[in-house]
Motif scaffolding. Structure first.
Motif, short mmCIF file in Angstrom:
data_model
loop_
_atom_site.label_atom_id
_atom_site.label_comp_id
_atom_site.label_asym_id
_atom_site.label_seq_id
_atom_site.Cartn_x
_atom_site.Cartn_y
_atom_site.Cartn_z
N UNK A 228 -60.42 1.17 4.85
CA UNK A 228 -61.17 0.45 3.81
C UNK A 228 -62.64 0.41 4.21
N UNK A 229 -63.50 0.73 3.28
CA UNK A 229 -64.93 0.66 3.53
C UNK A 229 -65.56 -0.28 2.52
N UNK A 230 -66.82 -0.62 2.78
CA UNK A 230 -67.56 -1.45 1.83
C UNK A 230 -67.64 -0.76 0.48
N UNK A 231 -67.82 0.55 0.50
CA UNK A 231 -67.91 1.29 -0.75
C UNK A 231 -66.59 1.25 -1.52
N UNK A 232 -65.46 1.30 -0.81
CA UNK A 232 -64.15 1.20 -1.47
C UNK A 232 -64.01 -0.13 -2.19
N UNK A 233 -64.40 -1.20 -1.53
CA UNK A 233 -64.27 -2.53 -2.11
C UNK A 233 -65.20 -2.69 -3.31
N UNK A 234 -66.43 -2.23 -3.15
CA UNK A 234 -67.40 -2.35 -4.24
C UNK A 234 -66.96 -1.52 -5.45
N UNK A 235 -66.39 -0.34 -5.19
CA UNK A 235 -65.91 0.52 -6.28
C UNK A 235 -64.79 -0.18 -7.03
N UNK A 236 -63.89 -0.84 -6.29
CA UNK A 236 -62.81 -1.56 -6.94
C UNK A 236 -63.33 -2.70 -7.80
N UNK A 237 -64.41 -3.36 -7.34
CA UNK A 237 -65.00 -4.48 -8.07
C UNK A 237 -65.94 -4.02 -9.18
N UNK A 238 -66.22 -2.71 -9.21
CA UNK A 238 -67.08 -2.13 -10.23
C UNK A 238 -68.51 -2.66 -10.18
#
Length: 318
Positions: A228-238
């Motif tokens: 899990x990366x910061x980018x993965x989390x941000x992408x999920x949150x849109x």
């Protein structure tokens, strides 16, 4: 000629918790094998309403603090709502000014903090109240992970049972390991406990505030075993990574990746308690990679090792 016993006063405040009162009274009990003498006192002689449906009849008032060489302040109910009476605060300050040692158990730290004597010093209290202590007394350096803090002439401990750790520490400090071990055997208690109180907090990750990013947090909890990366989390949150990171810190007090790490440690805790998986397997399932990595973060966040944690919290039948 035998030296005079060290004089210990246990100051019982309104709402005092019975275990917190009983621990120093029993550890430093007046008996032939103990070089201590104990008095239990209150703001005034007479009946003191306690917590948990109990009350205390104390023979001494604040004059006992003039007699004492160490004063214990047991924890009490609702410490964040109001300070102890002014005469109690003044008497504690005066005792400290005379060189008297002050020790607080659990939420008794709030009474000690009200004197200003903890300003600029490390202190602890029960994990449930660490945020309130920090908010009410911002000059106190609150350490929420330890069992007790020794600042020389002012000492504080975490939850009630940590009062035993603090008392044994003072016996050790006053008279050495042999007497401390003698007391521990009498109490059927561990002479030393490994780790701090962080391992007793139900969760390492904070309770979510509001609903912002709640769905992303739930998604992350379901994918902790994956990279899990910061980018993965941000992408999920849109949202952008920068926006996600800033708002996430506002919600939780942690960066997204700090939160993920603590969530992985929490998953590892659950697996240690509920499964027979080895440390390497648990590290893999929880997304922590290796057993060495799991041990490293367990030590940093919980103050103990996976094996000690499992020994403490897993019931063994038979």
């Amino acid at each position: 000629m035998a030296p005079r016993p060290h004089r210990v006063a246990v100051l019982v405040l309104e709402g005092a918790k019975p275990l917190d009162v009983g621990i120093p009274a029993q550890v430093f009990t007046t008996r032939r094998s103990m070089p201590y003498e104990v008095r239990v006192c209150g703001a005034a002689p007479g009946l003191v309403a306690g917590g948990d449906g109990l009350a205390y009849h104390v023979a001494d008032g604040l004059d006992a603090l003039e007699w004492a060489q160490t004063v214990f302040i047991p924890g009490y109910r609702h410490p964040d709502q109001e300070d102890p009476p002014a005469p109690v605060v003044d008497a504690l300050r005066a005792a400290h000014g005379r060189g008297i040692r002050l020790a607080a158990i659990s939420t008794g730290a709030f009474a000690l903090a009200a004197t200003g004597l903890l300003d600029g010093k490390r202190a602890t209290t029960h994990w449930h109240y660490t945020k309130q202590l920090r908010a009410k007394h911002p000059l106190v350096n609150v350490d929420e992970n330890v069992l007790f803090v020794d600042e020389g002439d002012v000492l504080t401990s975490a939850g009630a049972a940590s009062g035993i750790d603090l008392c044994l520490h003072l016996v050790r400090r006053d008279h050495g390991v042999a007497l401390s071990n003698h007391v521990a055997r009498r109490l059927v208690a561990a002479p030393y406990r490994s780790g701090g109180q962080a391992q007793y907090v139900p969760r390492s990750v904070p309770e979510p505030i509001g609903v912002r990013f709640a769905a992303t947090r739930e998604w992350a909890l379901a994918h902790l075993g994956e990279p899990l990366t910061l980018e993965d989390l941000a992408r999920n949150a849109n949202v952008s990574a920068r926006t996600f990171s800033r708002r996430f810190v506002e919600d939780t007090g942690y960066t997204p990746m700090q939160w993920v790490l603590r969530a992985r440690v929490d998953l590892a805790r659950e697996l240690l308690e509920a499964s027979e998986l080895g440390v390497e397997q648990i590290a893999d399932v929880a997304g922590l990679g290796t057993g060495a990595n799991l041990r490293l973060h367990f030590g940093r966040i919980l103050g103990t090792s996976p094996s000690e944690y499992r020994h403490t919290f897993v019931r063994r039948d038979g």
